[in-house]
Design an enzyme around this catalytic site. Structure first.
Site, PDB file in Angstrom:
ATOM      1  N   LYS A 158      37.635  24.250  73.175  1.00 41.67           N
ATOM      2  CA  LYS A 158      36.677  23.363  73.450  1.00 41.67           C
ATOM      3  C   LYS A 158      35.489  23.809  74.341  1.00 41.67           C
ATOM      4  O   LYS A 158      35.959  24.571  75.115  1.00 41.67           O
ATOM      5  CB  LYS A 158      37.284  22.082  74.116  1.00 41.67           C
ATOM      6  CG  LYS A 158      38.561  21.471  73.349  1.00 41.67           C
ATOM      7  CD  LYS A 158      39.007  20.329  74.071  1.00 41.67           C
ATOM      8  CE  LYS A 158      38.690  18.868  74.180  1.00 41.67           C
ATOM      9  NZ  LYS A 158      39.303  17.910  74.844  1.00 41.67           N
ATOM     10  N   GLY A 164      29.986  14.257  72.361  1.00 41.91           N
ATOM     11  CA  GLY A 164      29.382  13.679  71.162  1.00 41.91           C
ATOM     12  C   GLY A 164      30.537  14.421  69.851  1.00 41.91           C
ATOM     13  O   GLY A 164      29.949  14.369  69.016  1.00 41.91           O
ATOM     14  N   GLY A 165      31.393  14.681  70.172  1.00 48.00           N
ATOM     15  CA  GLY A 165      32.517  15.246  69.232  1.00 48.00           C
ATOM     16  C   GLY A 165      31.978  16.690  68.678  1.00 48.00           C
ATOM     17  O   GLY A 165      32.766  17.166  67.890  1.00 48.00           O
ATOM     18  N   LYS A 201      46.232  22.561  74.092  1.00 48.68           N
ATOM     19  CA  LYS A 201      47.267  22.289  72.852  1.00 48.68           C
ATOM     20  C   LYS A 201      46.689  21.459  72.150  1.00 48.68           C
ATOM     21  O   LYS A 201      45.792  20.322  72.760  1.00 48.68           O
ATOM     22  CB  LYS A 201      48.396  21.864  73.639  1.00 48.68           C
ATOM     23  CG  LYS A 201      49.686  21.620  72.690  1.00 48.68           C
ATOM     24  CD  LYS A 201      50.346  22.728  72.441  1.00 48.68           C
ATOM     25  CE  LYS A 201      51.328  22.274  70.965  1.00 48.68           C
ATOM     26  NZ  LYS A 201      51.567  23.633  70.442  1.00 48.68           N
ATOM     27  N   TYR A 202      46.631  21.736  70.731  1.00 51.91           N
ATOM     28  CA  TYR A 202      46.113  20.459  69.984  1.00 51.91           C
ATOM     29  C   TYR A 202      47.341  19.587  69.650  1.00 51.91           C
ATOM     30  O   TYR A 202      48.222  20.059  68.814  1.00 51.91           O
ATOM     31  CB  TYR A 202      45.563  21.069  68.323  1.00 51.91           C
ATOM     32  CG  TYR A 202      45.060  20.288  67.782  1.00 51.91           C
ATOM     33  CD1 TYR A 202      43.797  19.562  67.639  1.00 51.91           C
ATOM     34  CD2 TYR A 202      45.401  19.898  66.267  1.00 51.91           C
ATOM     35  CE1 TYR A 202      43.411  18.548  67.123  1.00 51.91           C
ATOM     36  CE2 TYR A 202      45.291  18.922  65.543  1.00 51.91           C
ATOM     37  CZ  TYR A 202      44.001  18.525  65.855  1.00 51.91           C
ATOM     38  OH  TYR A 202      43.626  17.616  64.952  1.00 51.91           O
ATOM     39  N   HIS A 208      43.539   7.877  70.805  1.00 49.11           N
ATOM     40  CA  HIS A 208      42.476   8.070  71.716  1.00 49.11           C
ATOM     41  C   HIS A 208      42.680   6.606  72.608  1.00 49.11           C
ATOM     42  O   HIS A 208      42.189   5.677  72.063  1.00 49.11           O
ATOM     43  CB  HIS A 208      41.108   8.446  71.253  1.00 49.11           C
ATOM     44  CG  HIS A 208      40.013   8.380  72.418  1.00 49.11           C
ATOM     45  ND1 HIS A 208      39.284   9.622  72.627  1.00 49.11           N
ATOM     46  CD2 HIS A 208      39.925   7.266  73.205  1.00 49.11           C
ATOM     47  CE1 HIS A 208      38.614   9.014  73.584  1.00 49.11           C
ATOM     48  NE2 HIS A 208      38.866   7.757  73.673  1.00 49.11           N
ATOM     49  N   ASN A 290      33.940  10.469  81.074  1.00 44.76           N
ATOM     50  CA  ASN A 290      32.519  10.316  81.043  1.00 44.76           C
ATOM     51  C   ASN A 290      32.026   9.720  82.377  1.00 44.76           C
ATOM     52  O   ASN A 290      32.505   8.598  82.713  1.00 44.76           O
ATOM     53  CB  ASN A 290      32.514   9.356  79.756  1.00 44.76           C
ATOM     54  CG  ASN A 290      32.936  10.122  78.489  1.00 44.76           C
ATOM     55  OD1 ASN A 290      33.170   9.769  77.661  1.00 44.76           O
ATOM     56  ND2 ASN A 290      32.595  11.490  78.500  1.00 44.76           N
ATOM     57  N   ARG A 292      29.647   7.885  83.228  1.00 42.77           N
ATOM     58  CA  ARG A 292      28.343   7.314  82.635  1.00 42.77           C
ATOM     59  C   ARG A 292      28.881   5.889  82.349  1.00 42.77           C
ATOM     60  O   ARG A 292      30.140   5.948  81.801  1.00 42.77           O
ATOM     61  CB  ARG A 292      27.663   7.857  81.700  1.00 42.77           C
ATOM     62  CG  ARG A 292      28.503   8.306  80.597  1.00 42.77           C
ATOM     63  CD  ARG A 292      27.568   8.955  79.443  1.00 42.77           C
ATOM     64  NE  ARG A 292      28.441   9.782  78.449  1.00 42.77           N
ATOM     65  CZ  ARG A 292      28.990   9.456  77.429  1.00 42.77           C
ATOM     66  NH1 ARG A 292      28.952   7.957  77.370  1.00 42.77           N
ATOM     67  NH2 ARG A 292      29.695  10.021  76.673  1.00 42.77           N
TER      68      ARG A 292
HETATM   69  P1  ADP Z   1      30.937   7.468  73.866  1.00 39.13           P
HETATM   70  O1  ADP Z   1      32.481   7.639  74.611  1.00 39.13           O
HETATM   71  O2  ADP Z   1      30.127   6.820  75.086  1.00 39.13           O
HETATM   72  O3  ADP Z   1      30.728   7.370  72.616  1.00 39.13           O
HETATM   73  P2  ADP Z   1      29.849   9.869  73.044  1.00 39.13           P
HETATM   74  O4  ADP Z   1      30.474  11.169  73.615  1.00 39.13           O
HETATM   75  O5  ADP Z   1      29.974   9.636  71.691  1.00 39.13           O
HETATM   76  O6  ADP Z   1      30.548   8.910  73.967  1.00 39.13           O
HETATM   77  O7  ADP Z   1      28.280  10.075  73.511  1.00 39.13           O
HETATM   78  C1  ADP Z   1      27.298   8.898  73.610  1.00 39.13           C
HETATM   79  C2  ADP Z   1      26.078   9.351  73.147  1.00 39.13           C
HETATM   80  O8  ADP Z   1      25.825  10.371  73.782  1.00 39.13           O
HETATM   81  C3  ADP Z   1      26.364   9.565  71.569  1.00 39.13           C
HETATM   82  O9  ADP Z   1      25.071   9.146  70.977  1.00 39.13           O
HETATM   83  C4  ADP Z   1      26.197  11.327  71.575  1.00 39.13           C
HETATM   84  O10 ADP Z   1      25.765  11.650  70.542  1.00 39.13           O
HETATM   85  C5  ADP Z   1      25.449  11.599  72.836  1.00 39.13           C
HETATM   86  N1  ADP Z   1      26.003  12.485  73.745  1.00 39.13           N
HETATM   87  C6  ADP Z   1      27.068  12.573  74.474  1.00 39.13           C
HETATM   88  N2  ADP Z   1      27.388  13.636  74.927  1.00 39.13           N
HETATM   89  C7  ADP Z   1      26.447  14.589  74.496  1.00 39.13           C
HETATM   90  C8  ADP Z   1      25.989  16.101  74.666  1.00 39.13           C
HETATM   91  N3  ADP Z   1      26.557  16.709  75.378  1.00 39.13           N
HETATM   92  N4  ADP Z   1      24.852  16.381  74.018  1.00 39.13           N
HETATM   93  C9  ADP Z   1      24.297  15.668  73.064  1.00 39.13           C
HETATM   94  N5  ADP Z   1      24.536  14.338  72.861  1.00 39.13           N
HETATM   95  C10 ADP Z   1      25.542  13.714  73.502  1.00 39.13           C
HETATM   96  P1  ADP Z   2      33.838  14.844  73.560  1.00 41.31           P
HETATM   97  O1  ADP Z   2      33.260  15.142  74.849  1.00 41.31           O
HETATM   98  O2  ADP Z   2      32.993  15.507  72.443  1.00 41.31           O
HETATM   99  O3  ADP Z   2      34.041  13.216  73.538  1.00 41.31           O
HETATM  100  P2  ADP Z   2      36.649  14.968  73.714  1.00 41.31           P
HETATM  101  O4  ADP Z   2      37.217  15.884  74.748  1.00 41.31           O
HETATM  102  O5  ADP Z   2      36.604  13.410  74.357  1.00 41.31           O
HETATM  103  O6  ADP Z   2      35.114  15.554  73.552  1.00 41.31           O
HETATM  104  O7  ADP Z   2      37.253  14.850  72.416  1.00 41.31           O
HETATM  105  C1  ADP Z   2      36.952  14.230  71.441  1.00 41.31           C
HETATM  106  C2  ADP Z   2      37.872  13.672  70.404  1.00 41.31           C
HETATM  107  O8  ADP Z   2      38.702  15.008  69.956  1.00 41.31           O
HETATM  108  C3  ADP Z   2      38.762  13.105  71.242  1.00 41.31           C
HETATM  109  O9  ADP Z   2      38.851  11.586  71.154  1.00 41.31           O
HETATM  110  C4  ADP Z   2      40.239  13.172  70.389  1.00 41.31           C
HETATM  111  O10 ADP Z   2      40.306  12.406  69.174  1.00 41.31           O
HETATM  112  C5  ADP Z   2      40.227  14.638  69.869  1.00 41.31           C
HETATM  113  N1  ADP Z   2      40.680  15.461  70.649  1.00 41.31           N
HETATM  114  C6  ADP Z   2      40.097  16.093  71.915  1.00 41.31           C
HETATM  115  N2  ADP Z   2      41.138  16.920  72.671  1.00 41.31           N
HETATM  116  C7  ADP Z   2      42.299  17.089  71.897  1.00 41.31           C
HETATM  117  C8  ADP Z   2      43.441  17.678  71.793  1.00 41.31           C
HETATM  118  N3  ADP Z   2      43.754  18.395  72.912  1.00 41.31           N
HETATM  119  N4  ADP Z   2      44.298  17.443  70.755  1.00 41.31           N
HETATM  120  C9  ADP Z   2      44.037  16.565  69.696  1.00 41.31           C
HETATM  121  N5  ADP Z   2      42.942  15.863  69.739  1.00 41.31           N
HETATM  122  C10 ADP Z   2      42.027  16.032  70.698  1.00 41.31           C
HETATM  123 MG    MG Z   3      35.165  12.036  74.665  1.00 36.64          MG
END
Ligand code: ADP
Ligand code: ADP
Ligand code: MG
Length: 453
Positions: A158, A164-165, A201-202, A208, A290, A292
């Site tokens: 990660k 944003g996934g 660990k995955y 979620h 998060n 925010r």
């Molecule tokens: P939430 O849990 O609020 O849905 P997201 O991770 O999906 O959070 O982020 C909310 C918005 O911010 C989305 O439109 C996503 O594309 C954007 N976003 C969040 N983190 C980042 C980042 N590190 N870089 C670019 N865009 C981000």
């Molecule tokens: P982002 O900042 O992009 O939102 P997250 O850490 O919240 O990143 O992870 C995004 C999604 O990926 C989670 O909502 C979950 O579905 C999956 N994920 C994250 N970490 C793990 C993990 N250790 N094992 C399995 N799924 C995961």
């Molecule tokens: Mg997240």
């Protein structure tokens, strides 16, 4: 209370914040890029100021321009919304140094909890469970491969500053590790300007589940229960609901207690979310915070009746939280569908263009948060989320029926959206039963491809 707030964002969240300000009697300043001259948030705000060209790096992410806009308009505070500068500690600090208030937690807390691997350390120290993983960032592939061995496959690489996934890679076998590690690092660098990565660990097919938190500067910390955000595609949320169906009271209480523990440990003083993954046996693990407001905050507002944006503003102005833990009650059930301008039948490719005609749903228990209107043009520069459809019912089934009805009414002509895809999901037997985890959308797409559904 503040007289004037600048909203450092665009789209539906800027509109959402402007609405809260109007109800509070606060003047609003919108910022916009040259690509957003016709945007709804610009029309609704009392004042609007251009901060640069369409590309976000030059406008919405341009700290100097955003701060100058606030100073020029004599704004007292800045609400960052989500995305863009909302989790940038440097920006939060700059706002404060320029004599204004950043509507969010302290810059130090953002720095501590916004960085995912540092947040893990803080969480461990607070005694809250995290997914087994690496201690801090990993620099060399050789070092990382050793850590992966001790964690056991599958592992997840990660990006420390990911969001944003994006910036995640699952590794099933050691033989693939080094290659994927290098890909993840360069992807992180390209997307987040920082190539730091760490390992977790995955957890296979978890749910979620996240908790909404509010804190103030007077040491009050209250959680507003959980949201189930397991319906995701490529780790990005599509549907969120509250509360989480089937979660036992015992686990809910334990998670809530941990949320408050972390809030206290970080002296968390605004709105935030603690995200967890939860396995079949209801073992839960913190994944990130998060710092925010989130996209899905309306589902919590619908079940609690608390306006989170207004509360953010009040708390930032120094007020105490307007409610205690005992005041927060769960009433019924809420679901949100993120309507994106994209084509699910064509690999979810973004769809841009002019909205020819538009009919929005309404009625009892239906809420639409959007910035679109007839003749508005969706540009290719920004996120594809254009509308949030939120429903509230007295129970989950009523909420599902309401969502189906609302999607039937929604008519967006001129561009392609994922609304029909949501409609199918609202009828999927596993979704209706509440029998789903983060693998739901992937499996559903396979079923569609096979022509089964
Ligand atoms: P939430 O849990 O609020 O849905 P997201 O991770 O999906 O959070 O982020 C909310 C918005 O911010 C989305 O439109 C996503 O594309 C954007 N976003 C969040 N983190 C980042 C980042 N590190 N870089 C670019 N865009 C981000
Ligand atoms: P982002 O900042 O992009 O939102 P997250 O850490 O919240 O990143 O992870 C995004 C999604 O990926 C989670 O909502 C979950 O579905 C999956 N994920 C994250 N970490 C793990 C993990 N250790 N094992 C399995 N799924 C995961
Ligand atoms: Mg997240």
């Amino acid at each position: 209370m503040f007289k004037k707030i600048l909203i450092a964002n665009r789209g539906e969240i800027a509109v959402r914040i402007i609405r809260a300000c109007k109800e509070m009697g606060i003047e609003t300043v919108a910022i916009y890029s040259t690509g957003d001259k016709e945007a709804l948030h610009v029309q609704l705000a009392d004042e609007a100021i251009c901060v640069g060209p369409a590309a976000a790096v030059k406008s919405y992410l341009n700290m100097e321009n955003v701060i100058s806009a606030a100073v020029l308009t004599k704004s007292e505070a800045i609400h960052p919304g989500f995305g863009f500068l909302s989790e940038n500690p440097k920006f939060a600090r700059l706002v404060t140094e320029c004599g204004m208030v950043f509507i969010g937690p302290d810059a130090d807390v953002i720095e501590e909890m916004g960085n995912k691997s540092r947040a893990r350390q803080v969480t461990i120290a607070a005694g809250v469970p995290v997914v087994p993983g690496s201690e801090g960032n990993l620099t060399t592939a050789e070092e990382a491969v050793e850590v992966a061995k001790t964690i056991g496959y599958p592992v997840l690489i990660k990006a420390t500053n990911g969001g944003g996934g994006k910036g995640m890679r699952v590794v099933e076998h050691e033989a693939d590790f080094i290659n994927l590690f290098n890909i993840a690092k360069s992807e992180a660098k390209a997307n987040f300007g920082d190539d730091s990565v760490y390992l977790e660990k995955y957890v296979v097919n978890p749910k979620h589940i996240e908790f909404q938190l509010m804190g103030d500067a007077h040491g009050n910390y209250v959680h507003l229960f959980e949201r189930d955000c397991s319906i995701q595609r490529n780790h990005q949320k599509m549907i969120e609901e509250a509360p989480c169906r089937g979660l036992s009271d015992k686990t809910r209480d334990a998670m809530a207690a941990d949320v408050i523990k972390l809030a206290r440990a970080t002296k968390y003083n605004n709105a935030g979310t603690l995200e967890f993954i939860v396995d079949k046996d209801e073992n839960y693990y913190f994944i990130e915070m998060n710092t925010r407001i989130q996209v899905e905050h309306p589902v919590t507002e619908m079940i609690t009746g608390i306006d989170l944006i207004k509360e953010q503003i009040k708390v930032a102005a120094g007020a105490k939280l307007s409610f205690t833990q005992a005041d927060v009650k769960v009433n019924g059930y809420a679901i949100e569908c993120r309507i994106n301008a994209e084509d699910p039948m064509n690999g979810f490719m973004p769809s841009v263009g002019r909205i020819e005609n538009l009919i929005l749903p309404g009625g009892f228990g239906v809420r639409v948060d959007t910035m679109i209107y007839p003749n508005y043009t969706i540009s290719p520069f920004y996120d594809s989320m254009i509308l949030k459809l939120i429903v509230h019912g007295k129970n989950r089934l009523e909420a599902i029926k309401k969502m189906r009805r609302a999607i039937e009414e929604l008519f967006i002509d001129g561009i392609t959206t994922n609304n029909e895809f949501h409609y199918y999901m609202m009828h999927h037997v596993d979704y209706v039963k509440g029998d789903f985890d983060t693998s739901f959308v992937g499996k559903f797409l396979e079923e569609l491809a096979e022509g089964k559904k």
